[in-house]
Each structure stands twice: as C-alpha cells, then as structure tokens.
Design an enzyme around this catalytic site. Structure first.
Site, PDB file in Angstrom:
ATOM      1  N   CYS A 164       0.640  -1.215   0.022  1.00  0.00           N
ATOM      2  CA  CYS A 164      -0.372   0.093   0.492  1.00  0.00           C
ATOM      3  C   CYS A 164       1.124   1.239   0.079  1.00  0.00           C
ATOM      4  O   CYS A 164       1.385   2.175  -0.951  1.00  0.00           O
ATOM      5  CB  CYS A 164      -0.947   0.238   1.161  1.00  0.00           C
ATOM      6  N   ASP A 211      -8.759  -2.905  -7.368  1.00  0.00           N
ATOM      7  CA  ASP A 211      -7.634  -2.234  -6.015  1.00  0.00           C
ATOM      8  C   ASP A 211      -8.177  -1.427  -7.247  1.00  0.00           C
ATOM      9  O   ASP A 211      -8.023  -0.551  -8.429  1.00  0.00           O
ATOM     10  CB  ASP A 211      -6.377  -3.270  -6.741  1.00  0.00           C
ATOM     11  N   HIS A 246      -7.991  -4.730  -2.962  1.00  0.00           N
ATOM     12  CA  HIS A 246      -6.650  -3.835  -2.099  1.00  0.00           C
ATOM     13  C   HIS A 246      -6.755  -4.442  -0.654  1.00  0.00           C
ATOM     14  O   HIS A 246      -7.322  -4.822  -0.087  1.00  0.00           O
ATOM     15  CB  HIS A 246      -6.853  -2.332  -2.579  1.00  0.00           C
TER      16      HIS A 246
END
Length: 271
Positions: free
Chosen positions: A154, A205, A239
């Site tokens: 991330c 995502d 994600h």
C-alpha cells in the site's frame, strides 16, 4: 477471531500531500491475523523499528526493508510477515516511519469506527514520513549493510518506488501499491532505476487497478526492462490482500500466500 470491515471514505485529493495528482475513494478493508511475533523492537538511526532476524546463518550485508501500509509495524500482520521473511533467511527491518501514529487496528475490527483516513493522510505526507526511512538506511549502511531489498505494501509501495528512483535499494517488490501515478511513475522507474521490479497486483483495487498492471506489462514486459520484471495478478483479491487478506476466503488466502512466495523468490533471485 478475524475482524473484517469495508469502510468507504469520501473521495479526497491527495495531491497536496504527495506530489502526484490523484483522486480516489479510500477503502479500509481487511482482517487482523492471529499469531505471536518473534522479532524485537530496536532503535535504528533514532527510529523505532521492528526487526526480524533469521535464527540460522544469513548474509549480514543484506537487509529487506519492509515498508508497511498505513497500519504500521504496530499491526500484528506486518510483524508476522517480517518474521516469515526472516524464516526464509533475510534479516528484515520495519521502520516506524509513521512516528508511532498508524491507522489504528480497530479501524479494521470495529464497524463503529469513525476513523478519518483523509485527516490521517494530511498528517503523514512525504516531508514527515520519508526522513525516518532515510535515517534507518543510513544507520544500517554504517553497520555494514551494502544491499537492500525493498518490499512495500500500500503506502509502502510508494516509498519502494521513490527509493528505487534514487537507486538506494537494489531490489523492489510492491504489493497493491498506493499513491502511484500511472503511467508517469512507471515510466520514471523504467528510465531511472536499476532495481529489478516485482508487482503483486489484484483484481479489485482502485489504487493500482488491473489497467495499471497492463500498462506496467507494456513498459517492462517482454524483456523491455533489463534489470528484471515480474507481475503477479491475483483474481478474487482486493486492495490489501497481501497483508490484511481474509484467510477464510480460499482465493484471498491463495493470493496472500502467493504474493509472499513471489516476493521471497524475487529477493532470493536478486538480493
């Protein structure tokens, strides 16, 4: 018990915090994992770090620099992953580049949490979060480390790219990176970095969608990036899957384990 929550935050422009033009809906999603970390907290270059050290013989001049998501090394998931890298022979260091102020774990586990990601991001721009990373690297170099592998999740993926731009790290692996501007950052990576690049992407995502992976393949694939390139794509994953994936979901479990396996293989090959 594993705690699960999907919290959608209103869209926010992040360009004032990171020098990239972005407009994205931030989603806090994932689970906290069970396990007891076996590493230690150490101060490196004045920065609090979680350090996982192999129990057997290992190369003392090599370190995996683990750059976390917004939950920092305080989230047990991140420490457990660092321990797993150490079990595979790599000393692994997680700098607390968030200054002890991560997104709290209960933002994942408490549906009633009203945690504001935009407010948090406003306090954690690169002018505040990059210096601790540099301090840790400098201190490790002073202690004999000559090669760094950067693995970023991330937010940490953003910093892996930045370190690779400057050729501070020798190997790069990112999983569901955020704050990348595509194609500009991919093009900059190709033109400026010598670090082999692994990307672990997924099906759902907003931050690094499949279209971004396709663009990366166009730029780096088919031998177009001589240092080395690999792109893993995990269907059915969202994600955060590589760190905060819900292991009760077979596809997500396979994605988490697969992304870890690919990262270990990448580090063993190039670091």
């Amino acid at each position: 018990m594993l705690g699960v929550i999907d919290e959608v935050i209103a869209p926010v422009s992040l360009a004032s915090y990171f020098p990239r033009s972005l407009q994205c809906t931030y989603v806090l999603s994932g689970v906290t994992h069970e396990g007891t970390p076996t590493g230690n907290w150490e101060t490196i270059g004045t920065v609090n770090c979680y350090v996982a050290t192999p129990t057997g013989d290992y190369s003392k001049d090599k370190v995996i620099l683990y750059l976390t998501d917004g939950f920092g090394p305080q989230l047990v998931n991140n420490r457990l992953l660092a321990d797993d890298f150490a079990k595979n022979g790599f000393k692994t260091v997680i700098p607390d580049y968030l200054h002890g102020d991560p997104i709290p774990a209960d933002a994942l586990t408490s549906p009633e949490s009203n945690f504001s990601v935009p407010d948090w991001v406003a306090k954690h721009g690169p002018e505040r979060t990059r210096p601790p990373v540099d301090k840790v690297i400098a201190a490790l170099v002073e202690n004999g480390v000559t090669r760094f592998g950067g693995t970023g999740y991330c937010l940490g993926g953003r910093y892996v790219f930045d370190l690779a731009f400057d050729n501070i790290i020798q190997v790069s692996a990112v999983s569901h990176p955020t704050f990348l501007e595509v194609p500009a950052d991919l093009e900059k990576y190709k033109s400026s970095s010598k670090a082999p690049l692994l990307i672990n992407g997924c099906e759902f995502d907003e931050w690094f969608p499949p279209s971004a992976g396709i663009k990366a393949d166009e730029l780096f694939g088919e031998g177009n990036f001589s240092p080395g390139y690999r792109h893993e794509y995990f269907e059915g994953c969202t994600h955060g899957f590589a760190v905060r994936g819900n292991l009760s979901n077979a596809q997500v479990k396979a994605g988490k384990e697969g992304s870890f396996k690919s990262t270990v293989e990448w580090m063993k090959k190039y670091l």
